[in-house]
Design a protein around this motif. Structure first.
Motif, PDB file in Angstrom:
ATOM      1  N   GLU A 239      15.316 -15.731  -3.896  1.00 32.06           N
ATOM      2  CA  GLU A 239      14.561 -16.677  -4.718  1.00 32.06           C
ATOM      3  C   GLU A 239      13.966 -15.888  -5.885  1.00 32.06           C
ATOM      4  OE1 GLU A 239      14.526 -19.761  -4.324  1.00 32.06           O
ATOM      5  OE2 GLU A 239      15.095 -20.099  -2.239  1.00 32.06           O
ATOM      6  N   PRO A 240      13.653 -16.558  -7.006  1.00 28.36           N
ATOM      7  CA  PRO A 240      13.087 -15.818  -8.151  1.00 28.36           C
ATOM      8  C   PRO A 240      11.881 -14.962  -7.767  1.00 28.36           C
ATOM      9  CG  PRO A 240      13.606 -18.058  -8.802  1.00 28.36           C
ATOM     10  CD  PRO A 240      13.860 -17.980  -7.323  1.00 28.36           C
ATOM     11  N   ILE A 241      11.045 -15.490  -6.883  1.00 33.31           N
ATOM     12  CA  ILE A 241       9.840 -14.735  -6.517  1.00 33.31           C
ATOM     13  C   ILE A 241      10.202 -13.467  -5.727  1.00 33.31           C
ATOM     14  CG2 ILE A 241       9.322 -15.911  -4.313  1.00 33.31           C
ATOM     15  CD1 ILE A 241       6.370 -16.016  -5.329  1.00 33.31           C
ATOM     16  N   GLN A 242      11.333 -13.510  -4.998  1.00 28.26           N
ATOM     17  CA  GLN A 242      11.782 -12.310  -4.282  1.00 28.26           C
ATOM     18  C   GLN A 242      12.490 -11.348  -5.241  1.00 28.26           C
ATOM     19  OE1 GLN A 242      14.165 -14.560  -1.448  1.00 28.26           O
ATOM     20  NE2 GLN A 242      12.806 -13.974   0.229  1.00 28.26           N
TER      21      GLN A 242
ATOM     22  N   LYS B  35       0.828  -1.206   0.000  1.00 27.58           N
ATOM     23  CA  LYS B  35       0.000   0.000   0.000  1.00 27.58           C
ATOM     24  C   LYS B  35       0.869   1.266   0.000  1.00 27.58           C
ATOM     25  CE  LYS B  35      -4.203  -1.904   1.759  1.00 27.58           C
ATOM     26  NZ  LYS B  35      -4.960  -2.292   2.923  1.00 27.58           N
TER      27      LYS B  35
ATOM     28  N   LEU C 204      11.486  -5.987 -15.607  1.00 30.86           N
ATOM     29  CA  LEU C 204      12.508  -6.394 -14.634  1.00 30.86           C
ATOM     30  C   LEU C 204      13.909  -6.087 -15.159  1.00 30.86           C
ATOM     31  CD1 LEU C 204      11.601  -9.948 -13.265  1.00 30.86           C
ATOM     32  CD2 LEU C 204      11.944  -7.877 -11.942  1.00 30.86           C
ATOM     33  N   LEU C 205      14.135  -6.427 -16.424  1.00 31.97           N
ATOM     34  CA  LEU C 205      15.477  -6.248 -16.994  1.00 31.97           C
ATOM     35  C   LEU C 205      15.826  -4.783 -17.214  1.00 31.97           C
ATOM     36  CD1 LEU C 205      17.594  -8.449 -17.738  1.00 31.97           C
ATOM     37  CD2 LEU C 205      15.357  -9.373 -17.341  1.00 31.97           C
TER      38      LEU C 205
ATOM     39  N   SER D 263      11.841 -10.773  -8.131  1.00 27.32           N
ATOM     40  CA  SER D 263      10.908 -10.093  -9.036  1.00 27.32           C
ATOM     41  C   SER D 263       9.874  -9.308  -8.228  1.00 27.32           C
ATOM     42  CB  SER D 263      10.215 -11.120  -9.934  1.00 27.32           C
ATOM     43  OG  SER D 263       9.507 -12.061  -9.149  1.00 27.32           O
ATOM     44  N   ASP D 264      10.194  -9.077  -6.973  1.00 29.57           N
ATOM     45  CA  ASP D 264       9.252  -8.388  -6.082  1.00 29.57           C
ATOM     46  C   ASP D 264       9.466  -6.878  -6.147  1.00 29.57           C
ATOM     47  OD1 ASP D 264       7.758  -7.364  -3.952  1.00 29.57           O
ATOM     48  OD2 ASP D 264       8.035  -9.181  -2.754  1.00 29.57           O
TER      49      ASP D 264
ATOM     50  N   SER E  82       5.391  -6.266 -13.754  1.00 26.98           N
ATOM     51  CA  SER E  82       6.196  -7.387 -13.266  1.00 26.98           C
ATOM     52  C   SER E  82       6.685  -8.265 -14.412  1.00 26.98           C
ATOM     53  CB  SER E  82       5.375  -8.219 -12.281  1.00 26.98           C
ATOM     54  OG  SER E  82       4.205  -8.655 -12.928  1.00 26.98           O
ATOM     55  N   SER E  83       6.631  -7.741 -15.645  1.00 23.75           N
ATOM     56  CA  SER E  83       7.043  -8.566 -16.781  1.00 23.75           C
ATOM     57  C   SER E  83       8.561  -8.650 -16.879  1.00 23.75           C
ATOM     58  CB  SER E  83       6.484  -7.979 -18.069  1.00 23.75           C
ATOM     59  OG  SER E  83       7.134  -6.748 -18.305  1.00 23.75           O
ATOM     60  N   GLN E  84       9.018  -9.607 -17.693  1.00 23.65           N
ATOM     61  CA  GLN E  84      10.455  -9.808 -17.886  1.00 23.65           C
ATOM     62  C   GLN E  84      11.137  -8.533 -18.376  1.00 23.65           C
ATOM     63  OE1 GLN E  84      11.309 -13.011 -20.570  1.00 23.65           O
ATOM     64  NE2 GLN E  84      13.416 -12.383 -20.908  1.00 23.65           N
TER      65      GLN E  84
END
Lengths: 245, 283
Positions: free
Chosen positions: A76-79, A10, A131-132, A81-82, A126-128
């Motif tokens: 981890e990947p999920i972190q 939030k 991120l890059l 990409s957070d 949150s797409s690739q």
């Protein structure tokens, strides 16, 4: 040792809203970003990287990327990409690096300050590709895609090739579906390493060309099935075309 | 790979009418979730004898390519028989996880298929290892959705405070539908005597929750990428009661909303009756 903090969702949305409305833009001209310290959460398995901001080099993206990756190796990947993590890092832990590396708002030279802040301080989605392209996430992921952990002291050799030109990891290779397949990334980088004389000129044009070429092959072949040698063999077939660029 | 847009140089089962055989993912793929993993089961179904023979002798195999753009996840799974099972770690994926199901060659082969279209007759195709022989289709699931909690309204909606408001506002541009209340209203809402009182929940559901949901459903198409819309879409496709109701038909929307909230009007009336009976008893 302190645990790594991240922003609450939030609060992240609030920051975005206030950048959009222009309310917060002057905060990015300060040497310290003022934020609400109650609006954070802790990542229990990640240790904060003390003094990392002082070690990062605004003139050397590859060095910075490797330091950032080493500091957050256990994500981890999920972190990784957070959005909450990367936005916290850009605004708090690594803010001093950010205003030096991406200084157009800090020194009031940006024509569209809100857009500039969104592009560098926040993840657009949150797409690739998003991120890059992010100022910090992009560096971390580029190393993650190119590091060879089993190569000892040479494990970042291919990372160094990837960072010869920042667009290669953040705009070209990294944003294609091909970039999701580590064997493809390694294959391309090994080909460049083994044929270095081919890439001494027009590096950007040539890397764009080979990425596009392999992407076209990916239109009819299941890229993820193949190992690095397949990609090297395919690139070998077009050596003359690369040379001609 | 966009199989619907590719004409392969060799016959590929499942692409246009290249090969006259049945092919499907049937029964539908199963996606089960436990604490740490998604457990996936895929049933590759076809009746092409030439492909069955190639798989039997080890020259071809079933193949599934799994990707997740949000975490750069990409992994392949292979199988020698038509039932494939594997697990994906929950910490490896976020949002949409996509699956592409194929049969691939495992070695270089000279290929013909008895059931192929006449255009391919009399040709022998030299295929490389990894070439596509059959396309079963694609499917996906959403790793952001907590499937076990889908029945709860909180899976797609929440009530929050907005100190800048004078009147409530419904914000659809968030991961959950946000019912934003002015500070004063929000404080009353948060009072334990109200929000924690179970007998009042039908009143909330049939008043501002239903209103917010109706606004969301009438604006569903322009918000399909948001998590709340993906949760509702999943329920529309999977809840038996909702299967016959297309959200594209606007006149279905009030009924969809009632069903998503578990018939709040009826619960409201029953709840009011209960409150009124308990009031009489207390007197």
């Amino acid at each position: 040792m302190d645990k790594q903090l991240i922003f609450k969702s939030k609060y992240l949305n609030k920051l975005k809203g206030e950048v959009q409305s222009g309310l917060l833009i002057d905060h990015y001209k300060s040497n310290l970003f003022i934020y609400d310290k109650t609006q954070t959460l802790m990542l229990p398995n990640i240790i904060t990287a003390a003094d990392l901001a002082d070690q990062l080099d605004v003139n050397d993206d590859c060095k910075t990327a490797i330091l950032l990756y080493e500091a957050f190796k256990n994500l981890e990947p999920i972190q990784a990409s957070d959005e909450r993590l990367w936005t916290y890092l850009t605004h708090v832990d690594l803010y001093s690096y950010m205003i030096r590396r991406w200084d157009a708002v800090y020194n009031s030279s940006s024509k569209d300050e809100a857009k500039y802040i969104f592009e560098h301080w926040f993840l657009q989605s949150s797409s690739q590709s998003s991120l890059l392209r992010h100022a910090l996430a992009g560096l971390w992921w580029a190393v993650s895609l190119s590091v060879e952990e089993n190569k000892g002291p040479e494990k970042y050799d291919l990372t160094k090739i990837l960072f010869r030109q920042l667009d290669f990891p953040t705009r070209t290779l990294g944003t294609y579906k091909l970039g999701r397949h580590k064997e493809a990334v390694i294959g391309i980088l090994e080909f460049i390493k083994e044929n270095d004389d081919l890439f001494t000129t027009n590096f950007e044009d040539k890397t764009r060309y080979i990425t596009k070429h392999l992407n076209i092959i990916g239109g009819v072949k299941p890229i993820s099935y193949y190992k690095r040698d397949f990609f090297k063999a395919e690139l070998k077939k077009i050596t003359l075309s690369i040379q001609a660029l | 790979m966009k199989f619907t847009e590719i004409s392969f140089p060799h016959p590929v089962l499942g692409v246009l009418d290249a090969i006259d055989s049945k092919i499907s993912l049937f029964p539908e793929p199963e996606i089960k979730s436990n604490v740490d993993f998604y457990h996936i089961t895929i049933f590759f179904n076809h009746d092409n004898n030439d492909l069955l023979e190639l798989i039997k002798i080890g020259s071809a195999e079933y193949f599934c390519d799994v990707t997740c753009s949000n975490t750069l996840y990409r992994k392949i799974f292979t199988s020698k028989d038509g039932r494939m099972e594997f697990e994906i770690a929950k910490k490896a994926v976020r949002g949409r996880v996509e699956f592409t199901c194929l049969i691939l060659t495992t070695v270089d082969i000279d290929y013909t298929n008895t059931n192929s279209h006449v255009d391919y007759y009399s040709y022998i195709f030299k295929l490389d290892q990894g070439d596509v022989l059959a396309y079963f289709g694609e499917f996906d699931f959403d790793a952001d959705i907590v499937y076990e909690k889908l029945k709860a309204v909180t899976s797609f909606m929440e009530v929050v405070e907005n100190e800048n408001l004078t009147f409530p506002y419904i914000d659809l541009k968030k991961s959950k539908i946000e019912i934003q209340l002015p500070s004063q209203s929000f404080k009353i809402y948060c009072n334990d005597l109200i929000s924690q009182e179970i007998k009042y929940s039908p009143i909330f559901h049939s008043s501002f929750v239903l209103n917010a949901l109706l606004i969301a459903l009438y604006n569903f198409d322009s918000h399909r990428d948001f998590l709340w819309a993906r949760v509702i879409e999943y329920r529309l496709k999977n809840d038996f009661d909702l299967l016959a109701l297309s959200i594209q038909e606007v006149e279905n929307i009030p009924e969809i909303a009632q069903k998503l909230l578990g018939n709040p009007f009826n619960r409201l009336l029953e709840g009011l009756l209960q409150i009124s009976e308990s009031t009489i008893e207390n007197e």
